[in-house]
Design an enzyme around this catalytic site. Sequence first.
Site, mmCIF file in Angstrom:
data_model
loop_
_atom_site.group_PDB
_atom_site.id
_atom_site.type_symbol
_atom_site.label_atom_id
_atom_site.label_comp_id
_atom_site.label_asym_id
_atom_site.label_seq_id
_atom_site.Cartn_x
_atom_site.Cartn_y
_atom_site.Cartn_z
ATOM 1 N N SER A 237 0.733 2.643 -0.617
ATOM 2 C CA SER A 237 2.166 2.694 -0.889
ATOM 3 C C SER A 237 3.026 2.821 0.360
ATOM 4 C CB SER A 237 2.480 3.833 -1.851
ATOM 5 O OG SER A 237 1.927 5.042 -1.393
ATOM 6 N N HIS B 249 1.131 -0.767 -6.664
ATOM 7 C CA HIS B 249 1.908 -1.713 -5.851
ATOM 8 C C HIS B 249 1.344 -3.124 -5.873
ATOM 9 C CE1 HIS B 249 4.658 1.206 -4.172
ATOM 10 N NE2 HIS B 249 3.646 2.038 -4.141
ATOM 11 N N LYS C 286 7.086 -0.288 -11.224
ATOM 12 C CA LYS C 286 7.398 -0.954 -9.961
ATOM 13 C C LYS C 286 7.719 -2.426 -10.228
ATOM 14 C CE LYS C 286 5.665 2.741 -7.359
ATOM 15 N NZ LYS C 286 4.558 3.660 -7.254
#
Length: 392
Positions: free
Chosen positions: A184, A212, A245
């Site tokens: 991250s 991610h 995300k």
Amino acid sequence: MPQEQQTESELRRTLNQLAADNRLRRLKTMDEPRRPQVVLAGQSVLDFCHNDYLGLSHHPKLKAAAQEAVDRYGAGTGGARLIGGTWEIHTRLEAHVAAFKQTPAALVFNSGYQANVGILSGLAGRHDVILADKLNHASLVDGAILSRAKHIRYPHLDTEALEKHLKALPRTVRRFIVTDTVFSMDGDCAPLADLFDLADRYDAWLVLDEAHATGVFGLQHRSGLWETTGLGHHDRVIQVGTFSKALGSFGAYVAASHDVIDSLVQFSRSFVYSTSLPPAVIMANQAALDVLSTEPCHTERLWESIRTFQDAMADSGVPVRMYSAIAPVVLGDAGTTVDMAQTLLDAGFYVQAIRPPTVPEGTARLRITLSASHEAAQIKALVGALSRQLAV
Ligand SMILES: *Cc1c(COP(=O)(O)O)cnc(C)c1O
């Protein structure tokens, strides 16, 4: 009361010390967060620090799904998953996730943080060993601590060091290899095929956090970095992904075998003891998966943004290596990093300064994230401002 005053002043002393060390964190409040343009303290700036990589938080299908869900199902579920909080929309989303990740089963968690804490504390115990990459997300660290398992943190990406630890463990000890797939704060990638090989040879579970990588990697489903290995489902691979995300919404999931999922329903306290996600969020998540499978253009645009950034940095004489949507510009000193973030903000670019303890001592950095919603001209303008700063 004197005692309270004492505590109060102790807290203030600690805060003052943090400020003196350039480590005091402050919440910045946004108005009109219509990314990439946001308003911070009355100033309109371009946001280069969010994780809404595909810009889906404002996708019309996600918004419509959330709105409809409120009309149809109300605002909240009123219960934890085991106590009236499992609705047909939750199980439908889980079936969708399992198909998306190509695993036998899946379980939705309220956040990535809760998923990681719940998996490790639910599956590992005091006689087990967790082998974790040193740069794993804080939620994996906290899950390991809560599990009371022995927690070994191997140097970042160092599979040789990991193998030494595995070799030294008695065969009878249950072991979990745990890693972010895309890190991250560094944006680099874990060597998944090598880690799987080690897990296979040394009889370990492999726990992967795709926070991610979801929506960013994977040619066919865009389901994360694991997809790019072509290894498919294995009973001892446990994958975590987030809706928060690239999927533009909120919440998380675990994709794994039926036995793992059923065990999490028993033992994962962050799953058992928390009210289930509200209908608007569940339906937005469902819509996000639909958008991801039918509109590959968002992921393609994200990678265009990444290439534009890399090319512009190279042109300005500051080449960066990027493996994902995250570009770390490591400056080392916390004060320098905070000052540079402020200068960029004054110039209209919101870039986050990341300092210890979020990153290791001496590696304070600007963390720049790219997204599908950034225009090429905006990215080039950021690089212009950044390279002028780095040249000073
Ligand atoms: C953001 C993040 C999480 C936490 O996910 P939330 O849904 O924001 O709670 C977990 N793991 C990694 C690697 C992350 O970057």
